[in-house]
Design a protein around this motif. Structure first.
Motif, PDB file in Angstrom:
ATOM      1  N   GLN A 197       0.817  -1.209   0.000  1.00 41.62           N
ATOM      2  CA  GLN A 197       0.000   0.000   0.000  1.00 41.62           C
ATOM      3  C   GLN A 197       0.850   1.259   0.000  1.00 41.62           C
ATOM      4  O   GLN A 197       0.329   2.365   0.115  1.00 41.62           O
ATOM      5  N   GLY A 198       2.170   1.101  -0.060  1.00 44.26           N
ATOM      6  CA  GLY A 198       3.045   2.255  -0.069  1.00 44.26           C
ATOM      7  C   GLY A 198       3.259   2.875   1.296  1.00 44.26           C
ATOM      8  O   GLY A 198       3.603   4.046   1.422  1.00 44.26           O
ATOM      9  N   ARG A 199       3.052   2.103   2.361  1.00 48.04           N
ATOM     10  CA  ARG A 199       3.285   2.635   3.701  1.00 48.04           C
ATOM     11  C   ARG A 199       4.730   2.352   4.122  1.00 48.04           C
ATOM     12  O   ARG A 199       5.301   1.310   3.766  1.00 48.04           O
ATOM     13  N   ASP A 200       5.291   3.281   4.878  1.00 43.57           N
ATOM     14  CA  ASP A 200       6.679   3.181   5.308  1.00 43.57           C
ATOM     15  C   ASP A 200       6.838   2.060   6.339  1.00 43.57           C
ATOM     16  O   ASP A 200       6.280   2.136   7.437  1.00 43.57           O
ATOM     17  N   ILE A 201       7.598   1.016   6.011  1.00 44.85           N
ATOM     18  CA  ILE A 201       7.720  -0.147   6.913  1.00 44.85           C
ATOM     19  C   ILE A 201       8.459   0.222   8.187  1.00 44.85           C
ATOM     20  O   ILE A 201       8.126  -0.243   9.275  1.00 44.85           O
ATOM     21  N   TYR A 202       9.476   1.103   8.057  1.00 38.92           N
ATOM     22  CA  TYR A 202      10.219   1.554   9.245  1.00 38.92           C
ATOM     23  C   TYR A 202       9.261   2.118  10.298  1.00 38.92           C
ATOM     24  O   TYR A 202       9.301   1.738  11.469  1.00 38.92           O
ATOM     25  N   SER A 203       8.355   3.007   9.856  1.00 42.53           N
ATOM     26  CA  SER A 203       7.411   3.609  10.803  1.00 42.53           C
ATOM     27  C   SER A 203       6.480   2.564  11.387  1.00 42.53           C
ATOM     28  O   SER A 203       6.171   2.562  12.578  1.00 42.53           O
ATOM     29  N   ARG A 204       6.043   1.639  10.537  1.00 44.62           N
ATOM     30  CA  ARG A 204       5.101   0.614  11.023  1.00 44.62           C
ATOM     31  C   ARG A 204       5.770  -0.352  12.002  1.00 44.62           C
ATOM     32  O   ARG A 204       5.155  -0.774  12.982  1.00 44.62           O
ATOM     33  N   VAL A 205       7.051  -0.668  11.766  1.00 40.77           N
ATOM     34  CA  VAL A 205       7.758  -1.552  12.694  1.00 40.77           C
ATOM     35  C   VAL A 205       7.895  -0.864  14.057  1.00 40.77           C
ATOM     36  O   VAL A 205       7.714  -1.494  15.105  1.00 40.77           O
ATOM     37  N   LEU A 206       8.177   0.455  14.046  1.00 40.04           N
ATOM     38  CA  LEU A 206       8.298   1.190  15.311  1.00 40.04           C
ATOM     39  C   LEU A 206       6.991   1.132  16.099  1.00 40.04           C
ATOM     40  O   LEU A 206       6.973   0.812  17.286  1.00 40.04           O
TER      41      LEU A 206
END
Lengths: 273, 337
Positions: free
Chosen positions: A56-65
């Motif tokens: 979906q184009g979401r930033d994985i770094y932010s989601r992992v945090l």
């Protein structure tokens, strides 16, 4: 005293995850849920997206945090519930014995016979998916080891002279359990609790992976892995980073549990003094 | 108010304690271990009664009953004129009258509590909450048992065995009890320390007006401390009397064997030795319980009922049918020898 390597590494790994989770709003580059941009779908890791982006184009770094928050909350709180239940049942069963002990031991054996993940699945299927249900499901299904440990420790401790002395001095049963028995079994209980936390983090990931934990789009490492299944060959980073986060957290908790076992041993305590 | 100072402080009346063993699966008949099988006992004020016997003879069960931690099957225990209740709510009342010093000074102190905590909690529990009074009583008690005031802030593992036993004694005395049960109080200690602890116990008995029940299998210690001695075998008292009578003219073959077993550096070991083990209390022997191991046993000893306690003058009681014959042959042997 020599500081054990496992305690140091475990503490460091866990501290990293805790800091990542608590400081997520400041460390994250984008909002983990809202900032989807299909123009940047499945971008590999790079300068703009450190861990890449998902379908979906979401930033994985932010989601992992942000995922660290869920994992830690579930891991700590559900394991706390387990420990309290296990200790209360185990100590009282060991101390009082009789029909209560038969009942608790029977219940414990039953719980051990049912795979706890399956049991948690059943509870989640009845309750609505969400954080509270997760805490209940995981907090009620994993106390049997703590209970057995607490019961066994009580059985061996209650014949000790100081427990008898407390009885002779007029202590109430509850006071004996709290002041004489519990402090002397705290070491192993903390170790089992810490190791169980790793198990709870894994269980949360498994439940979310199966779609019965945290509902998408909220970021949980388990649900992120679940979403990443289709792209595992074309965009492996989508699954690698949440997987790595689970690995680091569970490893950290296990090392910490091992390290705590070393220093909470009463023998090494007295040697130090 | 009547003067009760001549009444015994403790009376045990026909005490019986049975433990059920092996629950029958379909409510089948239960079997019982007769741990204590009809004991009558009196403890005078200021007296030390030595309770002697092998392990498994019921000494500890008797002690637990006196402390109110074991409910009697039959009979009763009367302390200072009041029957000892075993209910949990009586625990605090009992604690102020009867206390206990434990055998093992290592396992009898909570390793996670400082000495102060160990002594302070009972005081608080029994309504003494003023800081100054607590400190005063702890300091006083530590001085009495021969420990420095600084000891209060330390943990048990920082003390030696003898010092730990002193802490155990301080804990037993902090509530100012009247009766103290001493469960093998020196058997876990180094021989060099034993005399110190024995003398401390004797001194405290005098200064605090205590009465002791001392459980021991070490007759040397019993001889040194006790005013009266009761010998137990298989849940019964087989002989009781003043210590000098017991040690100079033992009546029961069991007592004689026990006394013969005391090591004496000036004499070659002599007299009867007992062999074998205590019989299974699930199926005690018929007649006299001691007959399978008794060197003096005759057919009469094997026939029921069990022999009764015979008074042999003074307060000397012996539970043996042949006690007079044995004493007579003994006298002959001495005359000839």
């Amino acid at each position: 005293m020599k500081i054990r390597a496992n305690l140091l590494i475990g503490g460091f790994l866990l501290a990293t995850v805790v800091i990542a989770g608590t400081l997520a709003p400041w460390l994250a580059h984008t909002d983990p849920v809202m900032d989807a941009d299909l123009l940047y779908a499945e971008e590999p890791p790079g300068a703009a997206f450190w861990f890449g982006t998902d379908a979906q184009g979401r930033d994985i770094y932010s989601r992992v945090l942000y995922g660290a928050r869920i994992s830690l909350t579930v891991g700590i709180i559900s394991q706390l519930i387990n420990t309290v239940i296990g200790v209360c049942l185990g100590v009282s069963a060991g101390y009082w014995g009789g029909w209560w002990d038969d009942f608790v031991s029977g219940l414990t054996n039953m719980m051990l016979a049912i795979p706890s993940l399956i049991f948690a699945l059943a509870i989640m299927a009845i309750l609505n998916p969400g954080l509270t249900s997760l805490l209940i499901a995981l907090g009620l299904t994993n106390w049997s080891f703590t209970c057995r440990l607490a019961r066994a420790s009580t059985l061996s401790l209650k014949s000790q002279g100081y427990v008898q002395a407390a009885k002779v001095l007029g202590y109430s049963d509850v006071r004996i359990m709290l002041t004489q028995l519990l402090p002397n079994m705290l070491g192993p209980i903390i170790v089992i609790g810490t190791l169980g936390m790793g198990g709870a983090v894994l269980a949360e990931a498994a439940l979310s992976f199966l779609g019965l934990g945290i509902r998408p789009p909220f970021p949980s490492w388990g649900s992120m892995l679940s979403d990443a299944r289709d792209q595992i060959t074309t965009a492996p980073w989508i699954s690698i980073f949440p997987g790595l986060a689970i690995f680091v957290t569970v490893l950290g908790l296990n090392l910490l549990g091992d390290g705590l076992r070393d220093i909470l041993d009463p023998q090494s305590r007295s040697r130090r003094a | 108010m009547t003067d009760t100072s001549n009444d015994p402080i403790l009376k045990v009346e026909n005490l019986v304690v049975h433990f059920p063993v092996g629950r029958g699966l379909l409510g089948g008949s239960r079997r019982f271990v007769h741990a204590v099988d009809g004991i009558d006992l009196e403890l005078k004020r200021g007296e030390c009664l030595g309770l002697v016997g092998e392990s498994g003879c019921g000494k500890s069960t008797l002690a637990l009953s006196i402390l109110g931690l074991q409910a009697p099957t039959r009979g009763r225990v009367i302390v200072d004129g009041h029957e000892v209740g075993t209910a949990g709510r009586d625990r605090k009342n009992r604690a102020r009258i009867t206390q206990m010093v434990f055998q093992d000074p290592y396992s009898s102190l909570n390793p996670r509590q400082t000495v102060r905590k160990t002594l302070e909690t009972p005081l608080r529990l029994h309504g003494i909450t003023a800081r100054s009074e607590i400190d005063g009583r702890i300091g006083d008690m530590l001085a009495r048992v021969g420990l420095r005031p600084e000891a209060a802030e330390r943990y048990p593992h920082e003390f030696s065995g003898g010092q730990r036993q002193r802490i155990g004694i301080a804990r037993a005395l902090i509530l100012e009890p009247k009766i103290v049960v001493l469960d093998e109080p020196v058997s876990a200690l180094d021989v060099s320390i034993r005399a110190q602890i024995i003398n401390l116990l004797l001194e405290l008995k005098e200064t605090l007006g205590l009465s002791y029940i001392m459980i021991s299998h070490d007759l040397g210690v019993v001889e040194h401390m006790s005013d009266r001695v009761a010998v137990m075998y298989l849940g019964r008292i087989v002989e009781s009397g003043p210590w000098n009578t017991i040690f100079t003219q033992p009546g029961h073959p069991y007592t004689r064997a026990l006394i013969a077993a005391i090591p004496d550096p000036f004499k070659r070991s002599s007299g009867t030795k007992i062999t074998g083990e205590i019989p299974n209390p699930l199926s005690p022997p018929t007649g006299c319980g001691f007959h399978p191991r008794c060197p003096e046993a005759r057919d009469i000893c094997r026939t029921p009922p069990a022999p009764a306690l015979k008074n042999r003058g003074g307060e000397h009681h012996v539970r043996c049918r042949r006690v007079d014959e044995i004493a007579m042959t003994d006298g002959l042997a001495t005359a000839v020898g």
